[in-house]
Enzyme design. Sequence first.
Site, short mmCIF file in Angstrom:
data_model
loop_
_atom_site.label_atom_id
_atom_site.label_comp_id
_atom_site.label_asym_id
_atom_site.label_seq_id
_atom_site.Cartn_x
_atom_site.Cartn_y
_atom_site.Cartn_z
N ARG B 22 40.26 41.83 41.74
CA ARG B 22 41.69 42.12 41.72
C ARG B 22 42.52 40.89 41.47
O ARG B 22 42.12 39.79 41.83
CB ARG B 22 42.11 42.60 43.10
CG ARG B 22 41.55 43.93 43.48
CD ARG B 22 42.58 44.61 44.31
NE ARG B 22 42.09 45.18 45.53
CZ ARG B 22 42.77 45.09 46.67
NH1 ARG B 22 43.86 44.39 46.74
NH2 ARG B 22 42.33 45.71 47.73
N THR B 23 43.69 41.09 40.92
CA THR B 23 44.61 39.97 40.77
C THR B 23 45.18 39.63 42.13
O THR B 23 45.70 40.50 42.83
CB THR B 23 45.78 40.36 39.84
OG1 THR B 23 45.29 40.78 38.60
CG2 THR B 23 46.70 39.17 39.66
N LEU B 24 45.06 38.39 42.51
CA LEU B 24 45.60 37.97 43.81
C LEU B 24 46.80 37.05 43.66
O LEU B 24 47.78 37.19 44.34
CB LEU B 24 44.51 37.30 44.63
CG LEU B 24 43.36 38.24 45.03
CD1 LEU B 24 42.21 37.47 45.64
CD2 LEU B 24 43.85 39.31 45.99
#
Lengths: 275, 245
Positions: B22-24
């Site tokens: 996921r993009t964090l």
Amino acid sequence: MFRNQYDTDVTTWSPAGRLFQVEYAMEAVKQGSAAIGLRSKTHVVLACVNKASSELSSHQKKIFKVDDHIGVAIAGLTADGRVLSRYLRNECINYSYTYESSLPVGRLVVQLADKAQVCTQRSWKRPYGVGLLVGGLDESGAHLYYNCPSGNYFEYQAFAIGSRSQAAKTYLERKFEGFMDAREDLIKDALFALRETLQGEKLTSSICTIAIVGVGEAFHILDQETVQALIDEFEIVGEEPPADEAATPDQSSDAEPGPADQGTPSDQGATPMDI
Amino acid sequence: MNLADSTPAMNSLLGSEADSQRTLYPYVTGTSVVGIKYKDGILLAADMGGSYGSTLRYKTVERLKPVGKHSIIGASGEISDFQEIMRYLDELILYDNMWDDGNSLGPKEVHNYLTRVMYNRRNKFNPLWNSLVLGGVKNGQKYLGTVNMIGVHYEDNHVATGFGNHLARPILRDEWHENLTFEEGVKLLEKCMRVLLYRDRSAVNKLQIAKITEAGVTISQPYSLKTFWDFSAFKNPTVGAEGSW
């Protein structure tokens, strides 16, 4: 067309290079009750004959709104037509959701045609037994297409499908060049063409359905009173088609005895409707 | 239309399984984009900086790109996500062209498509970390819109991303009007970009201006703005501040 040994399934070619199942599917379209479409630069009118099977029953729905800017009229197996209409509605609504814009008619008919083609190339499927007249508006103007069970589609200025459609086509061939932007005249032409397919039977709003889509006018089916009023209006004028502004020469009779297989042309007697 | 659904980025369906997918947070980011409507079309401005945190690492990042015949896009935020968006858009335009039927996707359609992409990613907790400006002209109609990583989208006569919202838009609210000429529009954008250059720490002094009209897209060569640092307040910033040095 007679039975032969190559017509059992759609995946068998005949030696003459024909797919008989597909052709039989097109026969089903010819047996359905008539549907007519015509267009001007700004409007498309769809009309169909809607006969109930008995006095007790309602008529089959043959015209479907697909989106605000597209509608279809069907002839043939109405169940197949209903299912395809659901597909068309789905495609339109998905496109609108993603792009907030109307699906161009030309793209919709290609998708429909591709769907029909699949059924001509699978041994476990059969072709759809319905022809669709797709009328709609997009950026490039008003369009009328005919989608065939074979997966072919064609664009038309005017067309008719179903039983006794040849009579309507003859009428439309005479009149199509004069299709003005005047929406009322277009509807009248549709009614006249529809009457051609009735072969002398009285045209009333209870046996036909008319729908229209145009610039600034969402696709909708005209209600019975409006249709009956239009029918009455042109009956008062007489049997002639209304005088087009372009004054087409064929004013004298509303139906030349064109196709030989149609039997009684309706120009017999000035007012066959009054019989 | 369905084809975009099967592109590689959609294996982010795995996002729910492991956080590593996921993009964090963003890594290399672009700062503000400013866009305005003018008489003949749309003007977009963006600098060419790609920051790596607080380091102004990359100085020739093109953040303005044409999309099809009728639109241009400007992006701020994670540059790699912008590159991914460009792959989506290039595929979208390709399939649109493959119809070969005289119809084409206009700026409104592209904007809405992007909105759907951004919002759907946000719903999966795997956003494309960008704020985008989408402008274009089709059949004489001008269109200017924006969409960001959470899917918030709107159109207006002038839009901006990031710091541009705070520094540029007040200027535009005062000074924008219909029928700006091209020269007036560029001057107005340069005024906004200059303020951003002074006040935004992630701005670099190398920018491009993109123009789109019915005739087509032009993106200028990179150039720099003239700045003035000789203000006495800069030379003696602490004059009058008790206790400062």
